[in-house]
Design a protein around this motif. Structure first.
Motif, PDB file in Angstrom:
ATOM      1  N   ALA A  43      -3.446  -8.076   1.936  1.00  0.00           N
ATOM      2  CA  ALA A  43      -2.656  -6.506   1.669  1.00  0.00           C
ATOM      3  C   ALA A  43      -1.391  -6.422   1.560  1.00  0.00           C
ATOM      4  O   ALA A  43       0.098  -7.687   1.760  1.00  0.00           O
ATOM      5  CB  ALA A  43      -2.393  -6.226   3.624  1.00  0.00           C
ATOM      6  N   SER A  44      -1.054  -5.663   1.062  1.00  0.00           N
ATOM      7  CA  SER A  44       0.458  -5.554   0.237  1.00  0.00           C
ATOM      8  C   SER A  44       0.945  -4.850   1.234  1.00  0.00           C
ATOM      9  O   SER A  44       0.859  -3.457   1.258  1.00  0.00           O
ATOM     10  CB  SER A  44       0.636  -5.390  -1.613  1.00  0.00           C
ATOM     11  OG  SER A  44       1.748  -5.071  -1.724  1.00  0.00           O
ATOM     12  N   ARG A  45       2.314  -4.331   1.301  1.00  0.00           N
ATOM     13  CA  ARG A  45       2.754  -3.104   2.301  1.00  0.00           C
ATOM     14  C   ARG A  45       3.592  -2.191   1.163  1.00  0.00           C
ATOM     15  O   ARG A  45       4.063  -1.123   0.984  1.00  0.00           O
ATOM     16  CB  ARG A  45       3.644  -3.810   3.253  1.00  0.00           C
ATOM     17  CG  ARG A  45       4.850  -4.631   2.338  1.00  0.00           C
ATOM     18  CD  ARG A  45       6.405  -4.952   3.909  1.00  0.00           C
ATOM     19  NE  ARG A  45       6.547  -6.066   3.001  1.00  0.00           N
ATOM     20  CZ  ARG A  45       7.985  -7.236   3.636  1.00  0.00           C
ATOM     21  NH1 ARG A  45       7.849  -6.395   5.052  1.00  0.00           N
ATOM     22  NH2 ARG A  45       8.933  -7.789   3.115  1.00  0.00           N
ATOM     23  N   TYR A  46       3.561  -2.939  -0.060  1.00  0.00           N
ATOM     24  CA  TYR A  46       4.186  -2.291  -1.244  1.00  0.00           C
ATOM     25  C   TYR A  46       2.885  -1.202  -1.910  1.00  0.00           C
ATOM     26  O   TYR A  46       1.842  -1.584  -1.685  1.00  0.00           O
ATOM     27  CB  TYR A  46       4.935  -2.742  -2.441  1.00  0.00           C
ATOM     28  CG  TYR A  46       5.517  -3.778  -1.467  1.00  0.00           C
ATOM     29  CD1 TYR A  46       7.059  -2.966  -1.134  1.00  0.00           C
ATOM     30  CD2 TYR A  46       5.339  -5.311  -1.516  1.00  0.00           C
ATOM     31  CE1 TYR A  46       7.957  -4.129  -0.308  1.00  0.00           C
ATOM     32  CE2 TYR A  46       6.172  -5.970  -0.936  1.00  0.00           C
ATOM     33  CZ  TYR A  46       7.769  -5.201  -0.195  1.00  0.00           C
ATOM     34  OH  TYR A  46       8.164  -6.633   0.093  1.00  0.00           O
ATOM     35  N   ASN A  47       3.470  -0.134  -2.726  1.00  0.00           N
ATOM     36  CA  ASN A  47       2.597   0.917  -3.752  1.00  0.00           C
ATOM     37  C   ASN A  47       2.158  -0.382  -4.558  1.00  0.00           C
ATOM     38  O   ASN A  47       3.031  -1.405  -5.140  1.00  0.00           O
ATOM     39  CB  ASN A  47       3.251   1.654  -4.058  1.00  0.00           C
ATOM     40  CG  ASN A  47       4.394   1.860  -4.752  1.00  0.00           C
ATOM     41  OD1 ASN A  47       4.123   1.037  -5.032  1.00  0.00           O
ATOM     42  ND2 ASN A  47       5.028   2.960  -4.660  1.00  0.00           N
ATOM     43  N   THR A  51       4.062  -3.512  -6.557  1.00  0.00           N
ATOM     44  CA  THR A  51       3.136  -4.644  -6.284  1.00  0.00           C
ATOM     45  C   THR A  51       3.102  -5.626  -7.996  1.00  0.00           C
ATOM     46  O   THR A  51       3.364  -6.490  -7.805  1.00  0.00           O
ATOM     47  CB  THR A  51       1.912  -4.469  -5.880  1.00  0.00           C
ATOM     48  OG1 THR A  51       2.354  -3.803  -3.927  1.00  0.00           O
ATOM     49  CG2 THR A  51       1.028  -5.488  -5.389  1.00  0.00           C
ATOM     50  N   THR A 117      -4.918   1.356  -1.863  1.00  0.00           N
ATOM     51  CA  THR A 117      -5.852   2.079  -0.490  1.00  0.00           C
ATOM     52  C   THR A 117      -6.333   3.414   0.145  1.00  0.00           C
ATOM     53  O   THR A 117      -4.730   3.896  -0.348  1.00  0.00           O
ATOM     54  CB  THR A 117      -5.797   0.721   0.900  1.00  0.00           C
ATOM     55  OG1 THR A 117      -4.111   1.290   1.098  1.00  0.00           O
ATOM     56  CG2 THR A 117      -5.645  -0.554   0.651  1.00  0.00           C
ATOM     57  N   LEU A 121      -0.603   2.472   0.547  1.00  0.00           N
ATOM     58  CA  LEU A 121      -0.035   0.931  -0.167  1.00  0.00           C
ATOM     59  C   LEU A 121      -1.638   0.344  -0.736  1.00  0.00           C
ATOM     60  O   LEU A 121      -2.254   0.959  -1.090  1.00  0.00           O
ATOM     61  CB  LEU A 121      -0.560   0.327   1.572  1.00  0.00           C
ATOM     62  CG  LEU A 121       0.379   0.169   2.241  1.00  0.00           C
ATOM     63  CD1 LEU A 121       0.725  -0.422   3.751  1.00  0.00           C
ATOM     64  CD2 LEU A 121       2.967   0.797   1.658  1.00  0.00           C
ATOM     65  N   GLU A 123      -3.848  -3.927  -1.909  1.00  0.00           N
ATOM     66  CA  GLU A 123      -4.328  -4.591  -1.000  1.00  0.00           C
ATOM     67  C   GLU A 123      -4.645  -5.522  -2.913  1.00  0.00           C
ATOM     68  O   GLU A 123      -4.080  -5.176  -3.740  1.00  0.00           O
ATOM     69  CB  GLU A 123      -5.665  -4.886  -1.359  1.00  0.00           C
ATOM     70  CG  GLU A 123      -7.354  -3.885  -2.078  1.00  0.00           C
ATOM     71  CD  GLU A 123      -8.086  -3.320  -0.937  1.00  0.00           C
ATOM     72  OE1 GLU A 123      -7.799  -4.208   0.074  1.00  0.00           O
ATOM     73  OE2 GLU A 123      -9.010  -3.144  -1.434  1.00  0.00           O
ATOM     74  N   LEU A 153       4.844 -11.439  -2.591  1.00  0.00           N
ATOM     75  CA  LEU A 153       5.049  -9.573  -1.662  1.00  0.00           C
ATOM     76  C   LEU A 153       5.888 -10.105   0.009  1.00  0.00           C
ATOM     77  O   LEU A 153       5.467  -9.128   0.822  1.00  0.00           O
ATOM     78  CB  LEU A 153       3.419  -9.568  -0.868  1.00  0.00           C
ATOM     79  CG  LEU A 153       2.034  -9.515  -1.872  1.00  0.00           C
ATOM     80  CD1 LEU A 153       0.922  -9.254  -1.556  1.00  0.00           C
ATOM     81  CD2 LEU A 153       2.486  -8.314  -2.948  1.00  0.00           C
ATOM     82  N   THR A 154       6.727 -11.158   0.215  1.00  0.00           N
ATOM     83  CA  THR A 154       7.369 -11.134   0.855  1.00  0.00           C
ATOM     84  C   THR A 154       8.619 -10.729   0.338  1.00  0.00           C
ATOM     85  O   THR A 154       9.130 -10.349  -0.530  1.00  0.00           O
ATOM     86  CB  THR A 154       7.642 -12.496   1.502  1.00  0.00           C
ATOM     87  OG1 THR A 154       8.208 -13.526   0.643  1.00  0.00           O
ATOM     88  CG2 THR A 154       6.704 -13.223   1.996  1.00  0.00           C
TER      89      THR A 154
END
Length: 154
Positions: A43-47, A51, A117, A121, A123, A153-154
């Motif tokens: 999972a990425s918290r970014y669009n 990402t 998603t 956000l 994936e 992704l961090t």
């Protein structure tokens, strides 16, 4: 673990596009029962755009060069339908192409797929490195792929 029927390194865009095109079923979330692909999803918290930018800027730190980024088609509404595909090149030169059998579709194991998603956000999908008998440099690249995605992704 599976042994490749055929393995080669390529820098040919046509070969890469053919393999990416054959992977559209995986990108669309479909599974081929005859040859199931093992995918890890992060999972990425970014669009999707952010990402991809983060993955691209992190690639060199992990010994990769970005060979190609294929962005999804944009509908009239401006929303992407499908996923973006980033094909990486090994530090040794070229991107690996593998075939499991004479009639199998080419597999690009250094490919990262980024898909939006429902909550805005995204994936990131990477294939598991379950090939054996590969050159050491390629095996290292495949095992580095999850760390590369996590770092970006961090």
């Amino acid at each position: 673990m599976k042994r490749p029927f055929r393995f080669w390194m390529t820098g040919c865009f046509a070969v890469v596009m053919t393999a990416v095109g054959s992977g559209r079923a995986v990108a669309a979330g479909e599974r081929n029962a005859a040859a199931p692909q093992r995918i890890d999803t992060v999972a990425s918290r970014y669009n999707v755009g952010e990402t991809l930018r983060r993955l691209q800027s992190c690639a060199a730190r992990h010994g990769f060069t970005v060979f190609a980024i294929i962005e999804p088609h944009r509908a009239a509404s401006g929303e992407a339908d499908g996923c973006a595909v980033m094909v990486l090149e090994s530090a040794t030169g070229g991107t690996p192409v593998l075939m499991a059998s004479p009639d199998a579709q080419p597999d690009l194991p250094l490919t990262v797929r980024v898909r939006a998603t429902a909550v805005g956000l995204c994936e990131v999908w990477i294939a598991r490195a379950d090939w054996e008998d590969l050159p050491l440099e390629v095996a290292r690249d495949l095992t580095e792929l999850p760390a590369f995605v996590a770092d970006a992704l961090t």
